[in-house]
Design a protein around this motif. Structure first.
Motif, PDB file in Angstrom:
ATOM      1  N   PRO A 159      -9.691 -37.490 -94.415  1.00 30.21           N
ATOM      2  CA  PRO A 159     -10.148 -36.136 -94.375  1.00 30.21           C
ATOM      3  C   PRO A 159      -9.898 -35.698 -95.987  1.00 30.21           C
ATOM      4  O   PRO A 159     -10.765 -34.957 -96.427  1.00 30.21           O
TER       5      PRO A 159
ATOM      6  N   LEU B 113      -5.165 -35.940-103.190  1.00 33.15           N
ATOM      7  CA  LEU B 113      -5.125 -34.696-104.332  1.00 33.15           C
ATOM      8  C   LEU B 113      -4.951 -35.218-105.601  1.00 33.15           C
ATOM      9  O   LEU B 113      -4.095 -36.353-105.714  1.00 33.15           O
TER      10      LEU B 113
ATOM     11  N   HIS C  18      -3.356 -36.362-109.037  1.00 28.74           N
ATOM     12  CA  HIS C  18      -2.053 -36.408-109.689  1.00 28.74           C
ATOM     13  C   HIS C  18      -2.048 -36.665-111.019  1.00 28.74           C
ATOM     14  O   HIS C  18      -3.127 -36.785-111.710  1.00 28.74           O
TER      15      HIS C  18
ATOM     16  N   PHE D 128      -2.465 -39.599 -95.608  1.00 22.83           N
ATOM     17  CA  PHE D 128      -1.488 -38.524 -95.858  1.00 22.83           C
ATOM     18  C   PHE D 128      -0.942 -38.808 -96.973  1.00 22.83           C
ATOM     19  O   PHE D 128      -0.071 -37.964 -97.707  1.00 22.83           O
ATOM     20  N   SER D 129      -1.335 -39.821 -97.824  1.00 23.89           N
ATOM     21  CA  SER D 129      -0.813 -40.264 -99.241  1.00 23.89           C
ATOM     22  C   SER D 129       0.539 -40.710 -98.849  1.00 23.89           C
ATOM     23  O   SER D 129       0.812 -41.415 -97.893  1.00 23.89           O
TER      24      SER D 129
ATOM     25  N   ARG E 127       5.094 -36.663-102.860  1.00 22.67           N
ATOM     26  CA  ARG E 127       4.207 -35.446-102.702  1.00 22.67           C
ATOM     27  C   ARG E 127       3.327 -35.807-101.473  1.00 22.67           C
ATOM     28  O   ARG E 127       1.973 -35.092-101.516  1.00 22.67           O
TER      29      ARG E 127
ATOM     30  N   CYS F 259       1.855 -35.476 -97.762  1.00 26.27           N
ATOM     31  CA  CYS F 259       1.467 -34.411 -96.864  1.00 26.27           C
ATOM     32  C   CYS F 259       2.783 -34.050 -96.031  1.00 26.27           C
ATOM     33  O   CYS F 259       3.242 -34.832 -95.336  1.00 26.27           O
ATOM     34  N   PRO F 260       3.052 -32.846 -96.373  1.00 23.33           N
ATOM     35  CA  PRO F 260       4.301 -32.492 -95.547  1.00 23.33           C
ATOM     36  C   PRO F 260       3.854 -32.144 -93.968  1.00 23.33           C
ATOM     37  O   PRO F 260       4.747 -31.889 -93.280  1.00 23.33           O
ATOM     38  N   GLY F 261       2.660 -32.113 -93.793  1.00 21.94           N
ATOM     39  CA  GLY F 261       2.010 -31.787 -92.726  1.00 21.94           C
ATOM     40  C   GLY F 261       1.825 -32.926 -91.596  1.00 21.94           C
ATOM     41  O   GLY F 261       1.500 -32.978 -90.404  1.00 21.94           O
TER      42      GLY F 261
ATOM     43  N   LEU G 199       3.339 -32.731 -88.035  1.00 23.05           N
ATOM     44  CA  LEU G 199       2.725 -31.763 -87.284  1.00 23.05           C
ATOM     45  C   LEU G 199       1.413 -32.300 -86.561  1.00 23.05           C
ATOM     46  O   LEU G 199       0.984 -32.129 -85.592  1.00 23.05           O
ATOM     47  N   ALA G 200       0.716 -32.631 -87.730  1.00 20.67           N
ATOM     48  CA  ALA G 200      -0.700 -33.329 -87.595  1.00 20.67           C
ATOM     49  C   ALA G 200      -0.812 -34.424 -86.459  1.00 20.67           C
ATOM     50  O   ALA G 200      -1.711 -34.503 -85.490  1.00 20.67           O
TER      51      ALA G 200
ATOM     52  N   ILE H  97      -2.787 -34.055 -83.032  1.00 25.02           N
ATOM     53  CA  ILE H  97      -4.366 -34.487 -82.895  1.00 25.02           C
ATOM     54  C   ILE H  97      -4.226 -35.323 -81.491  1.00 25.02           C
ATOM     55  O   ILE H  97      -5.093 -34.920 -80.611  1.00 25.02           O
TER      56      ILE H  97
END
Ligand code: HEM
Length: 180
Positions: free
Chosen positions: A46, A51, A53, A114-115, A119, A121-123, A126-127, A131
């Motif tokens: 996605p 992001l 850096h 999610f990288s 840094r 993804c902190p989600g 949850l994701a 899913i």
């Protein structure tokens, strides 16, 4: 794709024994479902460039000098499709993850939707819990087909590049009551 869907439905029917939906604790017992989620995030990350850096210090990576302050984009979209990294990378093959330890939690640099690192993804937790639950509900509750009887094997999967990856032509699916 039909074969894939049938295999997923078979796994779900076998494990759920008539229950319509799964809960979080059951996901670990559904390897094919987990493999489908990984394969989807591999082929269609996605956030294709994560992001942006910034290099805090000048450093050298594979003989390239990255100067302090340079913006760094990581092209996970390209890594996911690199034939030197993945066998038959353009094919959607969840089986590649069955019996494999490769995961998307930032340890395997060939799969980084999610990288990785501080840094990332902190989600992610949850994701990755949500899913499979949503996917199971969709697959168990409905049968899905393309509109106008389009052939699934001909589905145009072209993508539009951006901060997030989108299908160039929006997906139009028609649900009907599940035959389960
Ligand atoms: C499939 C689902 C998701 C994917 C693929 C995803 C992917 C990503 C990626 C690639 C980044 C950039 C990491 C980097 O800078 O290197 C990111 C950042 C972030 N994500 Fe997610 N994400 C997802 C779901 C979520 C969810 C469910 C939440 C919150 C509930 C979330 C919250 C965030 C936040 C707050 C950041 C910024 C972190 C920071 O800059 O320190 N994400 N995500």
């Amino acid at each position: 794709m039909d074969k894939l869907r049938e295999e997923l439905k078979a796994e779900l029917s076998q494990s759920l024994e008539g229950k319509p939906l799964i809960d979080e604790s059951e996901v670990s017992r559904l390897p094919y479902l987990s493999a489908i989620v990984k394969e989807t995030l591999r082929l269609h990350p996605p956030a294709p460039l994560l992001l942006p850096h910034r290099a805090q210090e000048t450093c050298e990576v594979m003989n390239y000098v990255v100067p302090k302050g340079a913006q760094v984009l990581v092209n996970v979209w390209a890594i996911s499709r690199d034939p030197t990294v993945w066998e038959d990378p353009m094919s959607f093959k969840p089986e590649r993850f069955i019996g494999s330890q490769v995961d998307f939690r930032g340890q395997d640099f060939k799969l980084l939707p999610f990288s990785a690192g501080r840094r990332m993804c902190p989600g992610v937790s949850l994701a990755t819990r949500q899913i499979p639950l949503v996917l199971t509900a969709l697959v168990r509750s409905f049968d899905w087909c393309l509109s106008d009887g389009e052939d699934e094997t001909e589905l145009d999967m072209s993508e539009k590049f951006g901060t997030t990856l989108e299908k160039e032509r929006p997906l139009l699916l028609v649900p009907s009551q599940s035959s389960l």
